[in-house]
Design an enzyme around this catalytic site. Sequence first.
Site, short mmCIF file in Angstrom:
data_model
loop_
_atom_site.label_atom_id
_atom_site.label_comp_id
_atom_site.label_asym_id
_atom_site.label_seq_id
_atom_site.Cartn_x
_atom_site.Cartn_y
_atom_site.Cartn_z
N CYS A 161 38.47 49.29 39.04
CA CYS A 161 37.77 48.16 38.44
C CYS A 161 38.45 47.61 37.18
O CYS A 161 37.94 46.68 36.57
CB CYS A 161 36.31 48.53 38.16
N HIS A 286 31.95 45.58 29.87
CA HIS A 286 32.12 45.91 31.29
C HIS A 286 30.72 45.92 31.91
O HIS A 286 30.53 45.39 32.99
CB HIS A 286 32.82 47.27 31.42
N HIS A 320 29.17 42.91 40.31
CA HIS A 320 30.36 43.60 39.84
C HIS A 320 31.50 43.32 40.82
O HIS A 320 31.50 43.84 41.94
CB HIS A 320 30.08 45.10 39.72
#
Lengths: 390, 270
Positions: A161, A286, A320
């Site tokens: 990620c 994040h 996400h």
Amino acid sequence: MRPLFITASTIASAVGRGGAETLDALRARRGGLRPCDFAGVTGGHIGRVDGLEAHELPAELAHFDCRNNRLADLALRTDSFADRVQTAREIYGPTRIAVVVGTSTSGIHASEEAYRARDPRTGALPEAFDYAHTHDLFSLARFVRDALGLRGPTMTISTACASSARSFVDAHHLIASGVCDAAVVGGADSLCRMTLHGFAALDLISPVPCRPCDAERAGISIGEAAGFMLLEREGDGPALLGYGTTSDGHHMSAPHPEAAGAIGAMRQALERAALTPRDIDYVNLHGTGTRANDAMEDLAVAEVFGTDTPCSSVKAWTGHALGAAGIVEAGIAALCIRYGFMPGCLNVGAVDPSFRARVLVGNEDRPVRRVISNSFGFGGANCSLILGAA
Amino acid sequence: MRVYVLGASIWGPGLEGWEASRAVLTGFADHVPRTSPPLAPAMLSATERRRTSLVVRLALNVAQAASAMAGFPSDRMRNVFATSNGDGAVVGAILEALSGGDGQVSPTQFHNSVHNAASGYWTIANRTRQPATCLGCGDVTMGTSLLKAITEVEVEREPLLLCVYDAPMPSPLAAKRPTQGAFAAGFVLASKDNGMALAHLEAAYVAQPVPDGTGEPDTQGLRELSRANPAARSLRLLQALARGKADRFPVALLDGHLDVEVEPCSGGHG
């Protein structure tokens, strides 16, 4: 570091295609999540980009056809990005512009489909299935290179990620060492069964649309997105001012309990940008919406910036986007700087009372000079980018 | 761009570590391919060791060996890991699970499926906060990651571990992505000689492509391996380092190449 100017930018996510649509959704606080309706998977919510099923790649790039490259193509054809790169290509020449893009799963959905269409007798994958141009990680970088007509160093970065955030750093190394003059950075990650089922197996999918920083947050909503930026040594507008990259060195999928890696990444970014914590106006978290990530990140932000610097996550808008999260959020950070606003977290009833950082839950309109944006990935890969006026 | 090679390592079919492979690399012995599975890395905890696949063991083996030769603590090195296929066994098992039955995926397999799994385990094993990037660049993974590593050393002026590794895919992906043997190489690169350097490299990015077959190893067996496994494209560089002789060769990128000149250093490991 010497700033790298963002001379062109594009994003495509569940909230819209391009800067104007993204800005409008953020300002109107209109999220892009819906109940999961992808590939027969149920449970949780997803950020799905409409129109990919019907999107056709140009005929000369048809061999790259897969959901991930369609999404990348959609982004390349947005906000005049390809035209801006064409102009740069005429200035520098195609061999002087690098392609450095991040993805975590590339076109793996093509393999998922191919496995379901195996020959029942031999188990072989369909003859027409082209692994190299779809599932293979390098497919994305090669597709972007071909779509833009570039011939400089071309690489796919895959640090889970943190992939597309890390692409800025790897491009900086190429430019600062003189290997090239400019770089296309960013990346794409698209919906697939593997990540939907994989995060479910880790018990990390939120049953309701994700709500980062909420006291009752219960996991992530997966999204798909693509975004790209052109980085050059000269320009105007927002620039990459600093970056910090660290590893947690702790666990494959659980964040460091003392947030050591995240703290280190943010401090390094400040140091490289020759800035102090007070110079940062907004922290783009994040902020995935898992219990562990958001608590760890609150700890890190409060440690580095204290309790006054506004911070928020945009994951409840876009979902996400995994490897593409870094570029989507860099794109949103650039919008915040250009238009002077900060998007507060969406879907939050009450901020986790244990949090110390100043979490925004409503939008704020005011000048934003510099933003730090965090991306953290499995394997303990951390990357913080500082964008702002140079 | 100049970098010093402070350590190098190799593991592949019939190439079981630097010392054991020297005679083959230098051309004094023929390459005899055989299955050479790397041992489970002792630096991991018992739980993590159980979780590591062949590919992770392969990468950690050369990472450990290269840093040991360099005499460098792993927590002082930045990291570039590179692999075309990643962990095909893990991804293949997930694809099998997703295509049949209840579609359930093992949580451990899922977190091991990320392309940076090996660099993750490496930083965990060494409890290091040093950054790690991870590349996947198909057949030009070696050249591209060498360019990446050299530019990072050039800009950051800190030592760096480059670890390239690739192993065959499981069936049925293997038919779509043929790869031979399980091969890995490690290099510790730095902007300064610590007195241990095997050689220094002068490397330049050249926009012109190179024809297939240039920059290959000069012995038949190693040439075959270098064509059959993307990580084994490092064999020409490994040969030059093992011989302790000057050499110059191109390492292919997707477009253009990296022109690499190897100059042995007197303080080398003999």
